[in-house]
Every structure is written in C-alpha cells, then in structure tokens.
Scaffold this motif. Sequence first.
Motif, PDB file in Angstrom:
ATOM      1  N   ARG A 424       0.813  -1.214   0.000  1.00 26.36           N
ATOM      2  CA  ARG A 424       0.000   0.000   0.000  1.00 26.36           C
ATOM      3  C   ARG A 424       0.849   1.269   0.000  1.00 26.36           C
ATOM      4  NH1 ARG A 424      -5.293  -1.272   1.295  1.00 26.36           N
ATOM      5  NH2 ARG A 424      -5.572  -3.344   2.184  1.00 26.36           N
ATOM      6  N   THR A 425       2.023   1.208   0.595  1.00 28.81           N
ATOM      7  CA  THR A 425       2.774   2.447   0.829  1.00 28.81           C
ATOM      8  C   THR A 425       4.072   2.575   0.056  1.00 28.81           C
ATOM      9  OG1 THR A 425       4.023   1.530   2.698  1.00 28.81           O
ATOM     10  CG2 THR A 425       1.867   2.517   3.191  1.00 28.81           C
ATOM     11  N   GLN A 426       4.499   1.523  -0.631  1.00 26.20           N
ATOM     12  CA  GLN A 426       5.801   1.586  -1.287  1.00 26.20           C
ATOM     13  C   GLN A 426       5.881   2.750  -2.277  1.00 26.20           C
ATOM     14  OE1 GLN A 426       6.768   0.932  -4.617  1.00 26.20           O
ATOM     15  NE2 GLN A 426       8.979   0.946  -4.248  1.00 26.20           N
ATOM     16  N   GLY A 427       4.792   3.016  -2.982  1.00 27.16           N
ATOM     17  CA  GLY A 427       4.803   4.084  -3.972  1.00 27.16           C
ATOM     18  C   GLY A 427       4.984   5.463  -3.364  1.00 27.16           C
ATOM     19  N   SER A 428       4.718   5.602  -2.056  1.00 26.04           N
ATOM     20  CA  SER A 428       4.872   6.903  -1.413  1.00 26.04           C
ATOM     21  C   SER A 428       6.024   6.900  -0.418  1.00 26.04           C
ATOM     22  CB  SER A 428       3.575   7.277  -0.697  1.00 26.04           C
ATOM     23  OG  SER A 428       3.270   6.312   0.290  1.00 26.04           O
ATOM     24  N   GLY A 429       6.914   5.907  -0.534  1.00 32.32           N
ATOM     25  CA  GLY A 429       8.107   5.898   0.312  1.00 32.32           C
ATOM     26  C   GLY A 429       8.129   4.831   1.388  1.00 32.32           C
ATOM     27  N   GLY A 430       7.082   4.011   1.492  1.00 28.15           N
ATOM     28  CA  GLY A 430       7.059   2.950   2.500  1.00 28.15           C
ATOM     29  C   GLY A 430       8.142   1.913   2.231  1.00 28.15           C
ATOM     30  N   THR A 431       8.722   1.377   3.271  1.00 30.78           N
ATOM     31  CA  THR A 431       9.807   0.412   3.121  1.00 30.78           C
ATOM     32  C   THR A 431       9.446  -0.927   3.755  1.00 30.78           C
ATOM     33  OG1 THR A 431      10.838   1.138   5.185  1.00 30.78           O
ATOM     34  CG2 THR A 431      11.540   2.245   3.166  1.00 30.78           C
ATOM     35  N   CYS A 432      10.210  -1.961   3.387  1.00 26.36           N
ATOM     36  CA  CYS A 432      10.075  -3.283   4.003  1.00 26.36           C
ATOM     37  C   CYS A 432      11.283  -3.475   4.902  1.00 26.36           C
ATOM     38  CB  CYS A 432      10.013  -4.369   2.920  1.00 26.36           C
ATOM     39  SG  CYS A 432       9.919  -6.053   3.612  1.00 26.36           S
ATOM     40  N   ASN A 433      11.194  -2.942   6.102  1.00 27.08           N
ATOM     41  CA  ASN A 433      12.321  -3.050   7.027  1.00 27.08           C
ATOM     42  C   ASN A 433      11.835  -3.371   8.428  1.00 27.08           C
ATOM     43  OD1 ASN A 433      14.264  -1.721   9.123  1.00 27.08           O
ATOM     44  ND2 ASN A 433      15.510  -2.129   7.296  1.00 27.08           N
ATOM     45  N   PHE A 434      10.971  -2.496   8.954  1.00 30.11           N
ATOM     46  CA  PHE A 434      10.413  -2.715  10.300  1.00 30.11           C
ATOM     47  C   PHE A 434      11.516  -3.024  11.316  1.00 30.11           C
ATOM     48  CE2 PHE A 434       6.964  -3.592   7.348  1.00 30.11           C
ATOM     49  CZ  PHE A 434       5.920  -2.846   7.898  1.00 30.11           C
ATOM     50  N   ASN A 435      12.519  -2.137  11.330  1.00 31.02           N
ATOM     51  CA  ASN A 435      13.644  -2.297  12.282  1.00 31.02           C
ATOM     52  C   ASN A 435      14.315  -3.666  12.174  1.00 31.02           C
ATOM     53  OD1 ASN A 435      13.757   0.229  13.303  1.00 31.02           O
ATOM     54  ND2 ASN A 435      13.223  -0.317  15.396  1.00 31.02           N
ATOM     55  N   GLY A 436      14.452  -4.141  10.930  1.00 28.64           N
ATOM     56  CA  GLY A 436      15.167  -5.388  10.709  1.00 28.64           C
ATOM     57  C   GLY A 436      14.346  -6.637  10.921  1.00 28.64           C
ATOM     58  N   THR A 437      13.028  -6.491  11.137  1.00 33.94           N
ATOM     59  CA  THR A 437      12.204  -7.693  11.378  1.00 33.94           C
ATOM     60  C   THR A 437      11.500  -8.165  10.107  1.00 33.94           C
ATOM     61  OG1 THR A 437      10.257  -6.369  12.030  1.00 33.94           O
ATOM     62  CG2 THR A 437      11.792  -7.020  13.780  1.00 33.94           C
ATOM     63  N   ALA A 438      11.757  -7.515   8.962  1.00 28.41           N
ATOM     64  CA  ALA A 438      11.094  -7.903   7.714  1.00 28.41           C
ATOM     65  C   ALA A 438      12.101  -7.959   6.573  1.00 28.41           C
ATOM     66  CB  ALA A 438       9.982  -6.909   7.383  1.00 28.41           C
ATOM     67  N   MET A 439      11.709  -8.641   5.494  1.00 21.99           N
ATOM     68  CA  MET A 439      12.604  -8.746   4.334  1.00 21.99           C
ATOM     69  C   MET A 439      11.771  -8.954   3.073  1.00 21.99           C
ATOM     70  SD  MET A 439      14.112 -12.533   5.101  1.00 21.99           S
ATOM     71  CE  MET A 439      13.036 -13.963   5.180  1.00 21.99           C
ATOM     72  N   ILE A 440      12.375  -8.616   1.927  1.00 17.31           N
ATOM     73  CA  ILE A 440      11.734  -8.785   0.620  1.00 17.31           C
ATOM     74  C   ILE A 440      11.939 -10.224   0.134  1.00 17.31           C
ATOM     75  CG2 ILE A 440      11.850  -8.095  -1.813  1.00 17.31           C
ATOM     76  CD1 ILE A 440      10.634  -5.945  -0.215  1.00 17.31           C
ATOM     77  N   THR A 441      10.888 -10.776  -0.475  1.00 13.51           N
ATOM     78  CA  THR A 441      11.000 -12.115  -1.055  1.00 13.51           C
ATOM     79  C   THR A 441      10.127 -12.181  -2.305  1.00 13.51           C
ATOM     80  OG1 THR A 441      10.668 -14.484  -0.657  1.00 13.51           O
ATOM     81  CG2 THR A 441       9.101 -12.986   0.382  1.00 13.51           C
ATOM     82  N   SER A 442      10.375 -13.170  -3.144  1.00 15.10           N
ATOM     83  CA  SER A 442       9.519 -13.369  -4.317  1.00 15.10           C
ATOM     84  C   SER A 442       8.516 -14.492  -4.087  1.00 15.10           C
ATOM     85  CB  SER A 442      10.390 -13.698  -5.548  1.00 15.10           C
ATOM     86  OG  SER A 442      11.152 -14.861  -5.289  1.00 15.10           O
ATOM     87  N   THR A 443       8.514 -15.035  -2.861  1.00 12.24           N
ATOM     88  CA  THR A 443       7.585 -16.116  -2.519  1.00 12.24           C
ATOM     89  C   THR A 443       6.358 -15.543  -1.824  1.00 12.24           C
ATOM     90  OG1 THR A 443       9.477 -17.583  -2.182  1.00 12.24           O
ATOM     91  CG2 THR A 443       7.353 -18.317  -1.328  1.00 12.24           C
ATOM     92  N   ASP A 444       5.194 -15.788  -2.375  1.00 10.63           N
ATOM     93  CA  ASP A 444       3.942 -15.269  -1.822  1.00 10.63           C
ATOM     94  C   ASP A 444       3.709 -15.878  -0.437  1.00 10.63           C
ATOM     95  OD1 ASP A 444       1.355 -14.574  -1.160  1.00 10.63           O
ATOM     96  OD2 ASP A 444       0.524 -15.023  -3.136  1.00 10.63           O
ATOM     97  N   PRO A 445       3.677 -15.048   0.627  1.00 12.20           N
ATOM     98  CA  PRO A 445       3.506 -15.607   1.974  1.00 12.20           C
ATOM     99  C   PRO A 445       2.191 -16.346   2.162  1.00 12.20           C
ATOM    100  CG  PRO A 445       3.254 -13.205   1.991  1.00 12.20           C
ATOM    101  CD  PRO A 445       3.777 -13.578   0.630  1.00 12.20           C
ATOM    102  N   SER A 446       1.151 -15.970   1.419  1.00 13.29           N
ATOM    103  CA  SER A 446      -0.142 -16.644   1.603  1.00 13.29           C
ATOM    104  C   SER A 446      -0.081 -18.077   1.107  1.00 13.29           C
ATOM    105  CB  SER A 446      -1.244 -15.882   0.865  1.00 13.29           C
ATOM    106  OG  SER A 446      -1.053 -15.968  -0.540  1.00 13.29           O
ATOM    107  N   LYS A 447       0.837 -18.370   0.181  1.00 16.13           N
ATOM    108  CA  LYS A 447       0.972 -19.743  -0.322  1.00 16.13           C
ATOM    109  C   LYS A 447       1.632 -20.649   0.717  1.00 16.13           C
ATOM    110  CE  LYS A 447      -0.350 -18.979  -4.685  1.00 16.13           C
ATOM    111  NZ  LYS A 447      -0.768 -17.576  -4.602  1.00 16.13           N
TER     112      LYS A 447
END
Length: 452
Positions: A424-447
């Motif tokens: 929702r927020t990446q286009g306005s500057g949102g990041t995937c970091n959360f103080n090091g508790t998150a990371m980018i992946t190409s695997t859909d978490p819902s799967k």
Amino acid sequence: MGDKNMSPKRAQGVVMLLMLMVFNVSGAFVGITIGTDMSKLPSATDIVSILQDKKIQHVRLLDSDHQMLTALANTGIEVMVGVPNDQLLRVGQSRSTAADWINKNVAAYLPATNITYIAVGNEVLTTIPNAALVLVPALQFLQSALLAANLNTQVKISSPHSMDMISKAFPPSTATFNSTWSSIMFQYLQFLNNTGSSFMLNAQPYYGYVKGQGVFPLEYALFRSLNPNSRIADPNTNLFYTNMFDAMIDATYNSIQAMNFTGIPILVTASGWPWLGGQNEKAANVDNALAYNSNLIHHVLNNSGTPSQPNNQSNTYIFELFNEDRQPGPVSEQNWGIMFPNATTVYSLSFEDVVTTIPESPALRGTFCVANSTAPHSALKHSLDWACGPGSANCSAVQPGQPCYKSDDIVAVASYVFNDYYHRTQGSGGTCNFNGTAMITSTDPSKIHFSL
C-alpha cells in the motif's frame, strides 16, 4: 517498530514522505510550530515552500519574524505570531508599546498574510513568574490596539500555558489550577471569555510519561491500544481514558470550570514527541515520535473529542517542524523536529488514507514483504503494533475469528500485515524493514502460511 533509537543518518532515510493535510471538513485541524533556536535556519522562502509542499495550512511562529511574515503573504496559510517572553515586560507595561507592536508585526502584514492569532509569551506563569503581573495587562493592551485598528474580529489573543499550571492532573475531574495563580488565572479566563478567545495549552504527554516514572504505560502516552483490563478510568466520573492527551485536555477543562467559566475552547499550541534522547531518555526515539504524532493527527482529525467533552475538538499544533540544536537541556530538547534544518525528513507523517489513495505499484507484483522468522517475537510484536496503528495497514483479516488469524504463529500474522503495508505504501516511500524484522521475497507468503 521497536524501541531502539535510530541514528540521524538512518532516520533521514526512514521515509522521505511528509504530508500534513492540516484541516478537514469539520474545521478541526493540525498545524505545526516553527522554532528558530538552531544554528542554521532555512530561509523564509524555503520554509514556506516546505509548508506548501506538505500542504500545511496552519503554522505557529514563536516570534513575529518579518521575513517569515512577508514570505507567508498570499499563501492562505493561517499564521499564529508570538510575543516572545523577552518582549513581554515592555508590552505589558506600556499601552503605546503594545500598539506599536501590533502596528509593526500584525497590521503591517494584513490582509496579505493571514494572521489569525497572537500568542502572548509562552508558559509565562511557570517559567518566568516575575513577569506574571504583566501578563493580563499585555493581553489587554494588545487587544485595545487591535480594536483601534479594527482587527479584533480577524485576530484573537491568548497566552500558552503548560500542564505544570495544574498541580494534580489525574483524575481529570478533580483537577484545578495551582492556587498560587488564582487571581491571574481568573483575570486571564475573564479576558478569554470577553474576547471569544481560546485557552492555549501546551500538552506534552512525553513529559507526563517521563515524570510519571512508570505510573502510566507507554501505550497510554502514545495513543496505542490498551488491554481492556488496563484501561484508565476517572473514579469520579467512570469515564475511561485511552490516552494521556485527552486526560490532559479534560484536566484543563475541569480546571477552567472550577473557576466558574464554561464555553472557553482549548487550543493545543504544542504537542509532540522527541525522536532522539540521551542514554537515560529511552522513550525519546524515532518509533515513539512517529507513533505519537501520527496517532495524534488521526485522533484530532477524526473529531472524537475527549471523554468529558465529546463534542469539543481541540485544534493542535505539532511541536515542531525543525530540530532546534541550540536548545539547552538534555539531548531530547534538541530533537523534537519532524525535519532536519537541511529540509530532509526525520520520519514520515501522512494524513491520507493509503488504503484508498495510493494504488499498488505494478512493479511490485511478484514481490512480497515478509517477517524475518529469526527475529525475536517481541520485536515482531512491536513492528506489528506499529503497522496496525500508525502504519495504517489493513489488519482486519488477522483479528481473532478472521481467516488469517493464527494465534500460535506470529511470523505468519506479521508477514500478512507487513506485506499489506508494503504494497500500500511503497509508492509513497514505504519500506520493508520494520527495524530489521522484515525482508523482501519473491515467494507469496499466503501460499506458505495461509490457505486462502
């Protein structure tokens, strides 16, 4: 997003979005204060450009800087000017000095510059008590000058007070002003009543929390949800308080009523949270500052009022636009700003509902933001609290009884929420970091986690 302090360098990169849409259809607004106690202040035109870029429509100047007043002309921004404490004695002792002040600092700039309020001094009774006796005369002399210039309907006058004026602020229903100042407070309230002006209050839950030394939970100071069993109640009214800000405002309303005045609105002239502190100032960090100010904006703009005054919204000025590095005192005193003086952003504040206004970027399809399974559960919980609160992620699907709720798998729940926030927020500057508790992946978490 965790409780660790962020370095200034990292904080600059948290998010470069700052959108302060500072009013809404009901008239309730959030503005911002501009202090100048810094080694390098941006130019007046640069500051006004920042205000316009961020769509800030209400600004409080702590003085009456002529360059700022000139730069604010024809912008439509509503301006509160200040009579600094070091000018108060002169204005309060001489009717002609007060008239001269109005002519030079207000009348000369109207109507091009939209000056609507004058804040006379700042926390005078609690910080410079020797000037107490001239406070009300200063208000009266300035009001007379406004009347003479036929500006009294355009410009209102008041004076900001701190919560230190109230000896015991909790429970709010029994709060009263310090009796030392009874005579002056009565005259001040009578002036406000006669002129239709607001009681100016500097409401800073940061100080309330720190001075409380553990009496109140941090969540209460930050507008974060409290466990129903730990809600804070006023035993005399059975009203429940979910945040300290409302309790401070109600304590002030009750103190006003204790002096037999009603109908005087409260205008919050300063409220914020420091984003950096010294070794013994653990509560002063980026995460808490972001949580407080974003929750404050949401709270004021949703017109909820307070438990005892549900129909009275308190317009509020966030303290403050820039860090003031020349402020004396502990490290936190220099770090209340939401921006650095070089105009980079310390952290993001947005009034917009990202759910409806920011579409998903096509570039993100096939990219997911998931919880780091090696992160401590306590850190994941902090990040979840932030994402579902100030971060405005859609967390409805992970509530108990909903399809993505897993009471025994915080990694799965956090992955769902982090991914929602990121998309929702990446286009306005949102990041995937959360103080090091998150990371980018190409695997859909819902799967992996959910059978949706």
